[in-house]
Design an enzyme around this catalytic site. Structure first.
Site, mmCIF file in Angstrom:
data_model
loop_
_atom_site.group_PDB
_atom_site.id
_atom_site.type_symbol
_atom_site.label_atom_id
_atom_site.label_comp_id
_atom_site.label_asym_id
_atom_site.label_seq_id
_atom_site.Cartn_x
_atom_site.Cartn_y
_atom_site.Cartn_z
ATOM 1 N N GLU A 64 0.843 -1.184 0.000
ATOM 2 C CA GLU A 64 0.000 0.000 0.000
ATOM 3 C C GLU A 64 0.888 1.246 0.000
ATOM 4 O OE1 GLU A 64 -2.914 -3.061 1.118
ATOM 5 O OE2 GLU A 64 -0.910 -2.630 1.874
ATOM 6 N N SER A 65 1.474 1.561 -1.154
ATOM 7 C CA SER A 65 2.216 2.800 -1.411
ATOM 8 C C SER A 65 3.723 2.709 -1.153
ATOM 9 C CB SER A 65 1.566 3.991 -0.712
ATOM 10 O OG SER A 65 0.233 4.159 -1.180
ATOM 11 N N CYS A 79 -2.005 3.812 1.497
ATOM 12 C CA CYS A 79 -3.384 3.979 1.051
ATOM 13 C C CYS A 79 -4.255 2.897 1.685
ATOM 14 C CB CYS A 79 -3.446 3.922 -0.479
ATOM 15 S SG CYS A 79 -2.731 2.403 -1.169
ATOM 16 N N SER A 239 2.474 0.743 -8.627
ATOM 17 C CA SER A 239 3.249 1.646 -7.785
ATOM 18 C C SER A 239 4.648 1.789 -8.358
ATOM 19 C CB SER A 239 3.340 1.122 -6.346
ATOM 20 O OG SER A 239 2.106 1.254 -5.678
ATOM 21 N N HIS A 252 1.341 6.204 -7.635
ATOM 22 C CA HIS A 252 0.463 5.104 -7.231
ATOM 23 C C HIS A 252 -0.849 5.201 -7.983
ATOM 24 C CE1 HIS A 252 3.286 4.105 -4.090
ATOM 25 N NE2 HIS A 252 3.316 5.382 -3.768
#
Length: 341
Positions: A64-65, A79, A239, A252
């Protein structure tokens, strides 16, 4: 995964550290064992999927990022429904083991697409502020929190905290001329968003599929000098971290229709370079709604020229808000929308 879709808007924390030992900053936080960083990320609810570094800093693409680790600075963007603020206390504790003390914290985020899906302490900005004040060390006594509004429902949330010494040190740092640009885009062009879906049974790794997306979409041209670490998720999503000397960049993408989102962030010394990168990014995604947040030394007008650069691409300025923060300088938040909206 949120109940109604994936939350693309990231939460971002920048932590800065200082130490009495002059040699502590040479390697500093980069000395931390990876398993310690990994444990912090697990508490936040994300993992490392790819990594690259140079002599200046380490860059990690997360599930997540992104995460960037400098000798005396850490930047984390996450995120989804991650609990980013839970990383601050353990990172401060780990920094103490290499002779560093937390001296500054900046937290920023946009407006969530699915706010009701966010877990504590991210259910509201008020709750986030309370959590920060309870978990930051007492020496970070110079604080400011603000919500920067726009004519749309999108807002920019900012919290900064630092100690007295960091205010002066940060002023010297801003004199270097570098500024940060954070770009958030929603309602991406449907055809262009399809470039961030993987073909079924492509038998590629996340790294190789990511490299293919970087080339096909033209994202490699956004920072031609950067060493790129890219990753494609299955069945969709992308990403990328860029490493260019001491400067980072990151992209992203959540491409699903109905809640499509893309972000781009980087550091610049030159406004013209930033404007060119902004135009290239917009051409990759053709968003219907876009926001640009710039953080720079007080008195600099790096936000000027953004509206003029976006006008030929079909995006019209909707609003602009500016505020001063003791640990950041001037933050300017601008919003834009496609003429068709």
């Amino acid at each position: 995964m949120a109940a109604s879709g994936f939350e693309g808007f990231e939460k971002r924390v920048e932590l800065r550290f200082s130490g009495d030992d002059p040699t502590a900053g040479e390697k500093g936080l980069r000395q931390l064992e990876f398993f310690k960083i990994e444990k912090v990320l697990h508490a936040v609810q994300c993992t490392v999927v790819s990594a690259v570094g140079n002599t200046r800093f380490d860059s990690y693409v997360l599930s997540e990022s992104s995460l960037f680790v400098y000798p005396t600075k850490i930047i984390i963007k996450t995120c989804g429904t991650t609990q980013l603020l839970k990383s601050i206390r353990p990172l401060a504790d780990h920094a103490a083991t290499v002779g560093l003390t937390l001296c500054g914290c900046r937290y920023t985020r946009g407006s969530f697409i699915f706010p009701d899906a966010q877990p504590r302490p991210h259910t509201s900005f008020k709750e986030e502020i309370l959590y920060l004040e309870e978990n930051l060390p007492k020496n970070l006594s110079v604080k400011k929190a603000a919500v920067m509004n726009s004519k749309s429902s999108y807002k920019w949330h900012v919290f900064t905290a630092c100690d007295d010494a960091a205010v002066d040190a940060r002023a010297e740092d801003r004199d270097s001329g570098l500024f940060t640009a954070e770009i958030c885009m929603t309602e991406l062009d449907r055809v262009l968003a399809r470039n961030f879906f993987r073909r079924s049974n492509d038998e590629k790794t996340g790294d190789s599929a990511g490299a293919e997306m970087t080339d096909i979409t033209g994202l490699r041209s956004v920072n031609r000098h950067a060493l790129v670490c890219d990753y494609a998720f299955d069945p969709c999503g992308y990403s990328m971290n860029g490493v260019d000397g001491g400067r980072y960049s990151t992209v992203h993408v959540t491409p699903e229709d109905g809640f499509s989102y893309a972000s781009f962030e980087s550091v610049y010394a030159d406004r013209d370079e930033f404007v060119e990168a902004l135009q290239n990014v917009v051409k990759v995604f053709r968003p219907a709604v876009l926001s640009v947040s710039t953080t720079c030394a007080a008195g600099r007008k790096v936000w000027r020229g953004v509206a003029k650069a976006l006008e030929p691409l079909g995006l019209r300025a909707r609003s602009r808000a500016a505020d001063e923060f003791p640990d950041a300088g001037t933050i300017v938040f601008q919003t834009f929308a496609a003429r068709r909206k």
